[in-house]
Design an enzyme around this catalytic site. Structure first.
Site, PDB file in Angstrom:
ATOM      1  CB  SER A   1      -0.856  -0.292   1.097  1.00  0.00           C
ATOM      2  OG  SER A   1      -1.943   0.910   1.233  1.00  0.00           O
TER       3      SER A   1
ATOM      4  CG  HIS B   1      -4.183  -0.765  -1.042  1.00  0.00           C
ATOM      5  ND1 HIS B   1      -4.068  -0.766   0.337  1.00  0.00           N
ATOM      6  CD2 HIS B   1      -5.037  -1.960  -1.437  1.00  0.00           C
ATOM      7  CE1 HIS B   1      -4.180  -2.291   1.046  1.00  0.00           C
ATOM      8  NE2 HIS B   1      -4.855  -2.651  -0.189  1.00  0.00           N
TER       9      HIS B   1
ATOM     10  CG  ASP C   1      -5.830  -5.458   2.451  1.00  0.00           C
ATOM     11  OD1 ASP C   1      -6.406  -6.386   2.613  1.00  0.00           O
ATOM     12  OD2 ASP C   1      -5.582  -5.048   1.276  1.00  0.00           O
TER      13      ASP C   1
END
Length: 199
Positions: A19, A46, A139
């Site tokens: 991310s 992401h 995540d």
């Protein structure tokens, strides 16, 4: 040794999640992977869904592997890096065919590392490698648990040296991580795993 035993004895896929700080981390990872990598690499990064992404182009300039945005119903092949398009979950089935989904966000993100890792665990079991790099949030933590419980191998960037420690810390906190490594060492371990198992 039968063909089935041989097939079960080597890794078939590497799934990577990142991310915040991920473009640099992914660049470092793919730069050190060989063009002859015997497995495909599936990536969830992401990304801002409001913009088209240049991530495949950026990574392509850093590696001898082919990097592309994943497509729905595409069959994965060794030596290719497949990146989840913005705002789409990336899943793989046991036949090695990708599917893209715009189903609900997971932990406020789409694409979700958890969904990718869970699909890789279900499709490949002990033949899967999951790798968590820099990022904020949690995540990937549920997903690494799934990979480990199916016999796969989990690698995590060292939270102490990651640009953003949230995702690596959450993954390590599951107790499901096999290797906690500085970013610069991850590709070497991935190469060692996929190549040793082929011999």
């Amino acid at each position: 040794m039968t063909a089935e035993e041989t097939a079960a004895d080597h890794f078939a896929v590497v799934a990577v999640a990142s991310s915040a700080g991920g473009i640099h981390a992914l660049s470092t990872l793919v730069e050190q992977l060989d063009a002859e990598l015997p497995v495909p690499v599936l990536v969830v990064q992401h990304l801002d869904p409001r913009h088209s992404t240049v991530i495949a182009g950026v990574l392509n300039r850093r590696t001898r592997l082919e990097v592309k945005l994943a497509e729905d119903d595409e069959r994965i092949r060794p030596g290719i890096v497949y990146v989840a398009p913005p705002d789409h979950h990336l899943l793989v089935n046991a036949d090695g065919v990708l599917s893209l989904s715009r189903s609900s966000m997971v932990h406020f993100v789409r694409p979700s590392a958890d969904l990718l890792f869970e699909s890789v665990a279900g499709a490949y079991g002990a033949r899967a490698i999951a790798c968590v790099l820099t990022g904020t949030g949690r995540d990937g933590a549920m997903g690494v648990d799934a990979v480990k419980s199916c016999g796969g191998t989990v690698i995590c960037e060292d939270p102490g040296t990651a640009e953003f420690s949230g995702m690596p810390e959450a993954a390590v906190g599951t107790g499901a991580v096999d290797f906690v490594l500085p970013l610069e060492e991850i590709a070497t371990v991935v190469r060692g795993l996929v190549e040793v198992k082929r011999q």
